[in-house]
Design an enzyme around this catalytic site. Structure first.
Site, PDB file in Angstrom:
ATOM      1  N   SER A   1      37.673  44.868  42.617  1.00 56.08           N
ATOM      2  CA  SER A   1      36.469  44.367  43.429  1.00 56.08           C
ATOM      3  C   SER A   1      38.240  43.551  44.429  1.00 56.08           C
ATOM      4  O   SER A   1      38.838  43.655  44.571  1.00 56.08           O
ATOM      5  CB  SER A   1      35.954  42.637  42.445  1.00 56.08           C
ATOM      6  OG  SER A   1      35.359  41.570  43.290  1.00 56.08           O
TER       7      SER A   1
ATOM      8  N   LYS B   1      32.175  42.685  45.568  1.00 55.98           N
ATOM      9  CA  LYS B   1      33.306  41.419  46.236  1.00 55.98           C
ATOM     10  C   LYS B   1      32.918  40.206  45.264  1.00 55.98           C
ATOM     11  O   LYS B   1      31.667  40.008  44.961  1.00 55.98           O
ATOM     12  CB  LYS B   1      32.848  41.781  47.612  1.00 55.98           C
ATOM     13  CG  LYS B   1      33.131  40.596  47.781  1.00 55.98           C
ATOM     14  CD  LYS B   1      33.529  41.608  49.387  1.00 55.98           C
ATOM     15  CE  LYS B   1      33.820  40.404  50.845  1.00 55.98           C
ATOM     16  NZ  LYS B   1      35.000  40.473  50.190  1.00 55.98           N
TER      17      LYS B   1
ATOM     18  N   ASN C   1      31.772  40.036  39.612  1.00 58.98           N
ATOM     19  CA  ASN C   1      33.000  39.723  39.915  1.00 58.98           C
ATOM     20  C   ASN C   1      32.644  38.487  40.073  1.00 58.98           C
ATOM     21  O   ASN C   1      32.198  38.318  41.124  1.00 58.98           O
ATOM     22  CB  ASN C   1      34.423  40.974  40.663  1.00 58.98           C
ATOM     23  CG  ASN C   1      35.943  39.836  40.974  1.00 58.98           C
ATOM     24  OD1 ASN C   1      35.118  38.628  40.982  1.00 58.98           O
ATOM     25  ND2 ASN C   1      36.760  40.617  40.304  1.00 58.98           N
TER      26      ASN C   1
ATOM     27  N   ASN D   1      36.960  36.153  37.292  1.00 53.86           N
ATOM     28  CA  ASN D   1      38.194  36.002  37.712  1.00 53.86           C
ATOM     29  C   ASN D   1      39.451  34.610  38.186  1.00 53.86           C
ATOM     30  O   ASN D   1      38.730  33.681  39.472  1.00 53.86           O
ATOM     31  CB  ASN D   1      37.964  36.548  39.596  1.00 53.86           C
ATOM     32  CG  ASN D   1      39.404  36.709  40.450  1.00 53.86           C
ATOM     33  OD1 ASN D   1      40.510  36.242  39.682  1.00 53.86           O
ATOM     34  ND2 ASN D   1      38.619  36.478  41.806  1.00 53.86           N
TER      35      ASN D   1
ATOM     36  N   CYS E   1      42.571  34.228  41.810  1.00 54.59           N
ATOM     37  CA  CYS E   1      42.453  34.771  43.299  1.00 54.59           C
ATOM     38  C   CYS E   1      43.653  33.736  43.839  1.00 54.59           C
ATOM     39  O   CYS E   1      43.636  32.868  43.653  1.00 54.59           O
ATOM     40  CB  CYS E   1      41.312  34.287  43.659  1.00 54.59           C
ATOM     41  SG  CYS E   1      41.568  34.734  45.512  1.00 54.59           S
TER      42      CYS E   1
ATOM     43  N   GLY F   1      46.897  47.040  39.719  1.00 57.69           N
ATOM     44  CA  GLY F   1      47.900  47.012  40.303  1.00 57.69           C
ATOM     45  C   GLY F   1      48.175  48.419  40.714  1.00 57.69           C
ATOM     46  O   GLY F   1      49.331  48.775  39.755  1.00 57.69           O
TER      47      GLY F   1
END
Length: 305
Positions: free
Chosen positions: A21, A45, A100, A128, A131, A244
């Site tokens: 995302s 997004k 997301n 999420n 953030c 990651g």
């Protein structure tokens, strides 16, 4: 033929590669470059209840082996995502997509998830709680087991689709948070979101990022992400999505050996828009090189050595 299919919360993916995302828009932008149906799926997004303009600029800073961003969840809001973005996506993507979701209250998360849960195109809800680029939302819910569990429970009560909780690495004990989410009903865990970082402009002697700090991502964070995926997948009984710093087919295999059932690719998409396509196309040769017939067989394999 290399066996690249994997199962994610009872839904089959043709391969484990998922654009993360915030790095792939709503998908149709990338469909102008290549057929995005090659992807396992993608996480669109980050979407909030109301439209968000995002953070002030500058909100991108370069750094060694990575980047820092503080976009701040810029998005048109859930109603426009459903009425405008998803119909555009449907024209170019035939698979289920991962939604997301972020919020500034438990009610926000529940409201947005309930709306997206009703969309036939949506296969999974990636919630999420991690953030680092918004104040009073996102990561503030993901830094304690109790808050993360509260969001998980609220979302699970009003949704029918698999709920995957996206965790922050900016904590002391990510395992306790993952376990709390699992106990609250999470169907999966995704990690890691970005680390918190900053840069200083030597000419102005001030922070490069307008809000000082932002999310640090890119190849430099891969070893940290791998370690956390290994720890969390060893502690929970639900699927884990690893991410990651992933930028190659070998990274995907390494993440899966650490315990990931699927793997998200983030910053690499911003460097090379063909990154995910290239990784998927390179996977069969990488599998052959390391004697792997089926990717599902290697999930968590590093724990068995």
């Amino acid at each position: 033929m290399a066996g690249m299919k994997v199962n994610l919360c009872s839904l089959e993916l043709d391969n484990p590669v998922i654009p993360a995302s915030g790095t792939f828009g709503f998908g149709y932008e990338f469909a102008e470059l290549y057929d995005i149906n090659i992807l396992g799926t993608f996480s669109f997004k980050g979407t909030t209840r109301e439209p968000r303009f995002g953070n002030p600029t500058p909100r991108i800073a370069e750094c060694t082996a990575g980047m820092i961003n503080s976009v701040g969840l810029q998005n048109p809001g859930v109603d426009k995502v459903i009425s405008e973005e998803l119909p555009k996506l449907q024209k170019v993507f035939s698979k289920k997509v991962m939604a997301n979701v972020s919020g500034f209250s438990v009610e926000d998360y529940a409201y947005t998830c309930e709306k997206l849960d009703k969309c036939p195109q949506v296969g999974w809800l990636e919630v999420n709680v991690s953030c680092p680029n918004v104040h009073g939302g996102g990561m503030s819910f993901g830094t304690s087991p109790e808050s993360a569990a509260e969001v998980t429970k609220a979302v699970k009560q009003i949704t029918t689709k698999p709920v995957i909780i996206k965790l922050s690495p900016n904590v002391t004990d990510i395992v306790s948070i993952a376990k709390a989410c699992e106990e609250a009903g999470a169907d999966g865990i995704s990690l890691i979101n970005t680390l918190l970082g900053m840069r200083i402009d030597l000419k102005t002697k001030k922070p490069v990022i307008a809000i000082v700090m932002g999310g640090f991502s890119g190849p430099a964070v891969f070893p940290v992400a791998l370690r956390m995926v290994y720890q969390v997948s060893s502690a929970v009984n639900v699927p884990v999505i690893g991410m990651g710093g992933v930028s190659s087919a070998e990274d995907v295999i390494e993440m899966m050996l650490a315990g990931a059932s699927a793997v998200e690719v983030g910053a690499a998409n911003l460097v090379d828009p063909y990154a995910c396509k290239n990784i998927i196309e390179a996977l069969p040769e990488a599998m052959k090189k390391y004697g792997i017939d089926n990717l599902e067989d290697i999930i968590g394999g590093a724990r068995n050595g």
